[in-house]
Design a protein around this motif. Structure first.
Motif, PDB file in Angstrom:
ATOM      1  N   ARG B  56       0.368  -5.210   2.036  1.00 24.22           N
ATOM      2  CA  ARG B  56       0.990  -4.226   2.941  1.00 24.22           C
ATOM      3  C   ARG B  56       0.755  -2.805   2.435  1.00 24.22           C
ATOM      4  O   ARG B  56       0.501  -1.892   3.233  1.00 24.22           O
ATOM      5  N   ALA B  57       0.854  -2.617   1.123  1.00 23.33           N
ATOM      6  CA  ALA B  57       0.607  -1.283   0.566  1.00 23.33           C
ATOM      7  C   ALA B  57      -0.853  -0.887   0.806  1.00 23.33           C
ATOM      8  O   ALA B  57      -1.150   0.270   1.126  1.00 23.33           O
ATOM      9  N   LEU B  59      -2.703  -1.949   3.310  1.00 22.63           N
ATOM     10  CA  LEU B  59      -2.811  -1.654   4.741  1.00 22.63           C
ATOM     11  C   LEU B  59      -2.316  -0.237   5.034  1.00 22.63           C
ATOM     12  O   LEU B  59      -2.921   0.500   5.826  1.00 22.63           O
ATOM     13  N   MET B  60      -1.228   0.147   4.372  1.00 25.96           N
ATOM     14  CA  MET B  60      -0.711   1.502   4.563  1.00 25.96           C
ATOM     15  C   MET B  60      -1.763   2.537   4.153  1.00 25.96           C
ATOM     16  O   MET B  60      -1.992   3.524   4.872  1.00 25.96           O
TER      17      MET B  60
END
Lengths: 145, 145
Positions: B56-57, B59-60
């Motif tokens: 997720r990090a 993707l951010m």
């Protein structure tokens, strides 16, 4: 030194839920959808690029926690969430804020986005109390120490 | 073992740009907005919660890089981006994908969201080539090794 404040338009459209590590979590005052808005406490931030990478990673984790909370609100109101919608738009209110919205195939905007769609519907007091309680329990682990 | 594949509806609405560390970056085939779609290469992922926190990090960070690329496309076409819109909806296509869209106050949907708004407008070949080049330069640092 500028002091952090939430834009009055966000304030008037939502109710306070919890202070998380990075963001103020607020319940959107619209009973049509279980909906949490995260407002990072960073003066002047309008885009994700105005946060540090560490803060962005925190915001991502707060978004996931808000998703759990939104699912809890849906379950508490007998309308389980089928899909989460996450959005950072800011076309109307430029202060950086992230929407986490619970969607269902029978909701009033599906499959279109919720933003700018019709007029908010007020919560009844009892449903609001149940929604707040469900959301707060789900957000407990992410609260600011 | 299931093999990663991009949903045919995402494929037909966009063109390949680059393989990033986590995601396939694709240029939305709609000249109305500079618009990149990120599709994490994770079989079965539909929500952010289906990625690990580390992914997720990533993707951010890919979303921020896509924002730079979207700004580059806007600049290359003489229509500088004024606001980024980031969204993970998935109401129509359930495979996890993240939209990064460049907005202007004079664009055809402003201030509403772009999703579900009218019909795509095809790029001319020359504008498409310029958009691709601008985006690829901006994404260079995030490409998969």
């Amino acid at each position: 030194m500028a002091v952090f404040a939430i834009d009055p338009r966000l304030l008037s459209a939502s109710e306070p839920l919890a202070s998380l590590k990075l963001s103020e979590a607020r319940l959107q005052a619209d009973a049509r959808w279980p909906w949490i808005v995260l407002v990072p406490r960073k003066v002047g931030a309008r885009e994700l690029e105005h946060l540090t990478a560490a803060d962005r990673a925190t915001l991502m984790e707060e978004a996931v926690a808000a998703g759990v909370a939104v699912r809890a609100i849906g379950a508490a109101s007998g309308r389980p969430v089928e899909k989460l919608n996450i959005g950072a738009l800011g076309n109307r209110v430029e202060q950086l804020h992230l929407h986490v919205v619970g969607r269902r195939a029978d909701d009033p905007a599906w499959p279109d986005p919720v933003w700018g769609m019709g007029e908010p519907r007020a919560y009844s007091e009892s449903v609001l109390a149940a929604a707040r309680e469900a959301a707060l329990t789900a957000l407990q682990g992410m609260k600011r120490k």
